[in-house]
Design a protein around this motif. Structure first.
Motif, PDB file in Angstrom:
ATOM      1  N   LEU A  18       1.091  -1.106  -8.571  1.00  0.00           N
ATOM      2  CA  LEU A  18       0.047  -0.858  -7.570  1.00  0.00           C
ATOM      3  C   LEU A  18       0.514  -1.200  -6.163  1.00  0.00           C
ATOM      4  N   GLY A  19       1.562  -2.038  -6.073  1.00  0.00           N
ATOM      5  CA  GLY A  19       2.073  -2.442  -4.768  1.00  0.00           C
ATOM      6  C   GLY A  19       1.441  -3.737  -4.307  1.00  0.00           C
ATOM      7  N   ALA A  20       2.025  -4.306  -3.280  1.00  0.00           N
ATOM      8  CA  ALA A  20       1.554  -5.603  -2.781  1.00  0.00           C
ATOM      9  C   ALA A  20       0.773  -5.488  -1.479  1.00  0.00           C
ATOM     10  N   PHE A  21       1.079  -4.483  -0.657  1.00  0.00           N
ATOM     11  CA  PHE A  21       0.451  -4.392   0.663  1.00  0.00           C
ATOM     12  C   PHE A  21      -0.170  -3.019   0.884  1.00  0.00           C
ATOM     13  N   GLY A  22      -0.753  -2.490  -0.179  1.00  0.00           N
ATOM     14  CA  GLY A  22      -1.455  -1.226  -0.049  1.00  0.00           C
ATOM     15  C   GLY A  22      -2.829  -1.410   0.570  1.00  0.00           C
ATOM     16  N   LYS A  23      -3.525  -0.310   0.758  1.00  0.00           N
ATOM     17  CA  LYS A  23      -4.845  -0.341   1.374  1.00  0.00           C
ATOM     18  C   LYS A  23      -5.812  -1.207   0.572  1.00  0.00           C
ATOM     19  N   HIS A  24      -5.713  -1.136  -0.755  1.00  0.00           N
ATOM     20  CA  HIS A  24      -6.609  -1.908  -1.616  1.00  0.00           C
ATOM     21  C   HIS A  24      -6.419  -3.408  -1.405  1.00  0.00           C
ATOM     22  N   GLN A  25      -5.164  -3.861  -1.407  1.00  0.00           N
ATOM     23  CA  GLN A  25      -4.881  -5.292  -1.240  1.00  0.00           C
ATOM     24  C   GLN A  25      -5.256  -5.790   0.159  1.00  0.00           C
ATOM     25  N   LEU A  26      -4.985  -4.975   1.172  1.00  0.00           N
ATOM     26  CA  LEU A  26      -5.273  -5.399   2.544  1.00  0.00           C
ATOM     27  C   LEU A  26      -6.776  -5.500   2.798  1.00  0.00           C
ATOM     28  N   LEU A  27      -7.545  -4.547   2.272  1.00  0.00           N
ATOM     29  CA  LEU A  27      -8.998  -4.604   2.420  1.00  0.00           C
ATOM     30  C   LEU A  27      -9.567  -5.842   1.726  1.00  0.00           C
ATOM     31  N   THR A  28      -9.040  -6.118   0.541  1.00  0.00           N
ATOM     32  CA  THR A  28      -9.491  -7.304  -0.188  1.00  0.00           C
ATOM     33  C   THR A  28      -9.133  -8.568   0.576  1.00  0.00           C
ATOM     34  N   MET A  29      -7.933  -8.600   1.155  1.00  0.00           N
ATOM     35  CA  MET A  29      -7.500  -9.780   1.895  1.00  0.00           C
ATOM     36  C   MET A  29      -8.367 -10.021   3.134  1.00  0.00           C
ATOM     37  N   VAL A  30      -8.785  -8.951   3.802  1.00  0.00           N
ATOM     38  CA  VAL A  30      -9.657  -9.089   4.978  1.00  0.00           C
ATOM     39  C   VAL A  30     -10.970  -9.753   4.568  1.00  0.00           C
ATOM     40  N   MET A  31     -11.533  -9.324   3.433  1.00  0.00           N
ATOM     41  CA  MET A  31     -12.783  -9.913   2.969  1.00  0.00           C
ATOM     42  C   MET A  31     -12.586 -11.374   2.562  1.00  0.00           C
ATOM     43  N   LEU A  32     -11.469 -11.680   1.930  1.00  0.00           N
ATOM     44  CA  LEU A  32     -11.185 -13.059   1.524  1.00  0.00           C
ATOM     45  C   LEU A  32     -10.954 -13.958   2.730  1.00  0.00           C
ATOM     46  N   SER A  33     -10.337 -13.418   3.773  1.00  0.00           N
ATOM     47  CA  SER A  33      -9.988 -14.235   4.942  1.00  0.00           C
ATOM     48  C   SER A  33     -11.233 -14.796   5.630  1.00  0.00           C
ATOM     49  N   THR A 309      -7.211   2.278 -11.871  1.00  0.00           N
ATOM     50  CA  THR A 309      -7.150   3.671 -11.402  1.00  0.00           C
ATOM     51  C   THR A 309      -7.681   3.788  -9.970  1.00  0.00           C
ATOM     52  N   LYS A 310      -8.770   3.071  -9.668  1.00  0.00           N
ATOM     53  CA  LYS A 310      -9.355   3.084  -8.321  1.00  0.00           C
ATOM     54  C   LYS A 310      -8.376   2.522  -7.293  1.00  0.00           C
ATOM     55  N   ALA A 311      -7.733   1.386  -7.623  1.00  0.00           N
ATOM     56  CA  ALA A 311      -6.772   0.769  -6.710  1.00  0.00           C
ATOM     57  C   ALA A 311      -5.563   1.664  -6.497  1.00  0.00           C
ATOM     58  N   ALA A 312      -5.112   2.319  -7.563  1.00  0.00           N
ATOM     59  CA  ALA A 312      -3.957   3.222  -7.457  1.00  0.00           C
ATOM     60  C   ALA A 312      -4.282   4.396  -6.539  1.00  0.00           C
ATOM     61  N   LYS A 313      -5.477   4.945  -6.688  1.00  0.00           N
ATOM     62  CA  LYS A 313      -5.895   6.067  -5.845  1.00  0.00           C
ATOM     63  C   LYS A 313      -6.007   5.633  -4.387  1.00  0.00           C
ATOM     64  N   ARG A 314      -6.558   4.449  -4.155  1.00  0.00           N
ATOM     65  CA  ARG A 314      -6.716   3.939  -2.788  1.00  0.00           C
ATOM     66  C   ARG A 314      -5.358   3.688  -2.133  1.00  0.00           C
ATOM     67  N   ASN A 315      -4.387   3.240  -2.929  1.00  0.00           N
ATOM     68  CA  ASN A 315      -3.044   2.952  -2.398  1.00  0.00           C
ATOM     69  C   ASN A 315      -2.142   4.175  -2.358  1.00  0.00           C
ATOM     70  N   GLY A 316      -2.609   5.269  -2.962  1.00  0.00           N
ATOM     71  CA  GLY A 316      -1.800   6.481  -2.965  1.00  0.00           C
ATOM     72  C   GLY A 316      -0.625   6.417  -3.917  1.00  0.00           C
ATOM     73  N   VAL A 317      -0.774   5.690  -5.032  1.00  0.00           N
ATOM     74  CA  VAL A 317       0.298   5.612  -6.025  1.00  0.00           C
ATOM     75  C   VAL A 317      -0.214   6.160  -7.357  1.00  0.00           C
ATOM     76  N   LYS A 318       0.715   6.549  -8.203  1.00  0.00           N
ATOM     77  CA  LYS A 318       0.359   7.071  -9.512  1.00  0.00           C
ATOM     78  C   LYS A 318       0.723   6.055 -10.592  1.00  0.00           C
ATOM     79  N   ILE A 319      -0.215   5.827 -11.481  1.00  0.00           N
ATOM     80  CA  ILE A 319       0.001   4.920 -12.611  1.00  0.00           C
ATOM     81  C   ILE A 319       0.151   5.744 -13.878  1.00  0.00           C
ATOM     82  N   ASP A 320       1.207   5.473 -14.615  1.00  0.00           N
ATOM     83  CA  ASP A 320       1.461   6.182 -15.863  1.00  0.00           C
ATOM     84  C   ASP A 320       0.333   5.894 -16.851  1.00  0.00           C
TER      85      ASP A 320
END
Length: 568
Positions: A18-33, A309-320
């Motif tokens: 899913l990646g470490a710094f995709g849109k999903h992770q960054l949005l979550t981090m903003v809310m946590l901050s 699946t939602k996080a993968a779509k938000r980050n623009g990556v494909k999960i097998d």
């Protein structure tokens, strides 16, 4: 070949994709901050909201209609002690320039250094009309009064109640988080914290304030579930970096808070300014996603797959999809285990119990030292707002050092070294000659940085030692026990009446003990977060455990793929 069991895929592999710094992770981090930054203010705002101010007896014969705290006649009669006067008895009057010092009586009314301070609020009077046959006949009076002069124990009671409430709250939050989910517990606690915090600013009596302070600390602390969510957000090797960023948000809140108190000195307005922003946490119910790891540990397979699946779509990556079908979930029979039984199963393990005991020593030591150091900052000469901010500023290099050290030297060695070196610094500080006060100050600041560094590691280390389905509960129990240290810390200045260096000596010895016990703890770096007690017990063992076997299998798979590419 067909008889071999299908190889399972661990969650860390999926989170890695899913990646470490995709849109999903960054949005979550903003809310946590936001939670991290505001929570740091809520833990110690009473330092400024319930500030210590001077007061003197009111003498109607000498004081004008709008009396001032310091007056010429007061100085003439030598009633001023240093910069702060705390008068509880008054003298008979000959004239305003010469008081009869041979006898005294108890004061019944006071003039305060700051009439708008928490302890001084005396005479906010509200008139309520009484109607008789449609006409105003008279008025009822409601007086909002704190008037805490000569009752200094009530000021310290605010901090004590907060720490006790927080201790109880850690136990409650851990159970809620493990049972209902990180998101549910965090949204509930964050919203309640905002509501109760704002309610404190409308308190009409001291005891109402005390009740609200205890409730806010007990059910309004969202940091524990949010911390677990942040740890479980990404693959383990990225967790330390994420924590470093969020910890700096926590520190930023502590640095900003004294300047807010400086700019908004009236305690009611100050509380409203710092608590109002967290009302936005209620909207997290719609925008914040639950911890995928928690869902997997509870056997909620379908929901976990949807979020992946939602996080993968938000980050623009494909999960097998084949990988998702092989994802290792908790068995259906295991997911029905009750939270109480899961906790008992954890503590029935001798290995888990040994680790738990050491963790409690860590937490007690760290809260005792950190709160003790914070209280000690009050005794530093100068502007109290700037002094507090500068002391908290030392946490930023400690947070960065935390990330760099744990990335290279794992967990155990940095924690043990910080405890032992910090303990040596603190034990040495009282023995520095008076002519070298700057050396003592340097040791004090160095110990503060090491204490923060140790606290950060302990927070992370504890979460990695226990299984997912009891991780937050055990973490919260350790944190709750640690609050005993914060209850003891306000009493440490009393030791200075015996010897000025006794508090530093106490901090140093406890730090040395905690560092020595760390020797018996396993290393948790580069090992996936355990989901069961069996997996947790294997951490640190050199036997052929499942965690290590799977790591070796992954290496073999990569080698096979590379060799296949080379042949092609």
């Amino acid at each position: 070949m067909s008889d071999q069991p299908e190889e399972k895929v661990h969650l860390d592999e999926v989170l890695g994709q899913l990646g470490a710094f995709g849109k999903h992770q960054l949005l979550t981090m903003v809310m946590l901050s936001l939670v991290y930054a505001t929570n740091s203010m809520y833990n110690v705002n009473y330092v400024f909201a319930v500030e210590d101010v001077g007061y003197r007896c009111k003498i109607p014969e000498c004081d004008a209609s709008n009396p001032k705290y310091l007056t010429p006649w007061m100085e003439t009669n030598s009633l001023q002690v240093g910069d702060t006067v705390k008068e509880c008895r008054k003298y008979p009057i000959n004239d305003c320039m010469h008081l009869n010092m041979s006898s005294d009586t108890e004061c019944d009314e006071w003039i305060y250094e700051n009439p708008r301070s928490f302890i001084a609020e005396v005479s906010s009077i509200y008139l309520h009309p009484i109607f008789v046959e449609g006409r105003i006949c008279s008025f009822n009076k409601t007086v909002r009064s704190f008037n805490l002069a000569c009752e200094d124990w009530k000021q310290t009671l605010v901090g004590t109640v907060h720490c006790f409430g927080s201790m109880i709250g850690q136990l409650v939050q851990g159970q809620l988080s493990d049972r209902f989910g990180r998101k549910t517990a965090a949204v509930f606690a964050g919203t309640m914290g905002a509501v109760l915090g704002i309610s404190k600013s409308f308190s009409t009596s001291f005891w109402i304030y005390i009740v609200l302070e205890g409730l806010e600390a007990a059910i309004g602390d969202a940091l524990s579930p949010m911390f677990m969510l942040s740890v479980e957000l990404v693959e383990k090797k990225r967790a330390v970096l994420y924590q470093m960023v969020l910890l700096n948000c926590y520190t930023l809140g502590q640095i900003v808070m004294p300047f807010i108190a400086w700019a908004v000195p009236y305690w009611r307005h100050f509380l409203r300014v710092i608590y109002a922003p967290t009302l936005i946490i209620l909207t997290y119910a719609f925008f914040l996603d639950e911890s995928i790891r928690w869902l997997v540990s509870k056997g909620k397979n379908e929901r976990a797959t949807q979020l992946i699946t939602k996080a993968a779509k938000r980050n623009g990556v494909k999960i097998d999809k084949a990988m998702l079908s092989k994802l290792e979930y908790i068995d259906e029979d295991k997911k029905n285990i009750t939270d109480k039984k899961a906790l008992l199963k954890t503590f029935k393990s001798r290995i888990m119990m040994q680790r738990f005991m050491v963790c409690m020593v860590w937490w007690f030591t760290m809260t005792l030292i950190n709160y003790g150091m914070m209280i000690s900052s009050v005794f530093i000469d100068g502007n109290k707002y700037i002094n507090f901010a500068l002391l908290m500023l030392m946490d930023i290099p400690a947070n960065v050092f935390y990330w760099l050290a744990l990335s290279k030297y794992k967990r155990k060695i940095p924690l043990m070294a910080s405890f032992l070196i910090g303990g040596i610094f603190c034990v040495s500080q009282p023995f520095v000659p008076k002519g070298y006060a700057w050396v003592g100050l340097c040791l004090f600041m160095a110990f503060e940085m090491l204490a923060t560094f140790s606290y950060n590691i302990v927070y992370m280390y504890t979460s990695e030692l226990f299984p997912t389905y009891t991780r937050n509960s055990v973490h919260s129990i350790c944190s709750a026990f640690g609050r005993v240290g914060s209850l003891v810390a306000p009493q440490t200045p009393l030791l200075m009446s015996y010897w000025s260096g006794l508090p530093s000596l106490l901090f140093g010895i406890t730090s040395l003990v905690a560092g020595s016990l760390t020797i018996f703890m396993p290393e948790t770096a580069n090992i996936e977060l355990p989901d069961t007690v069996e997996e947790a017990e294997k951490i640190g063992h050199k036997t052929k455990e499942r965690i290590v076997d799977q790591a070796l299998l992954r290496i073999e798979e990569k080698d096979t793929k590379n060799s296949t590419k080379a042949e092609c």
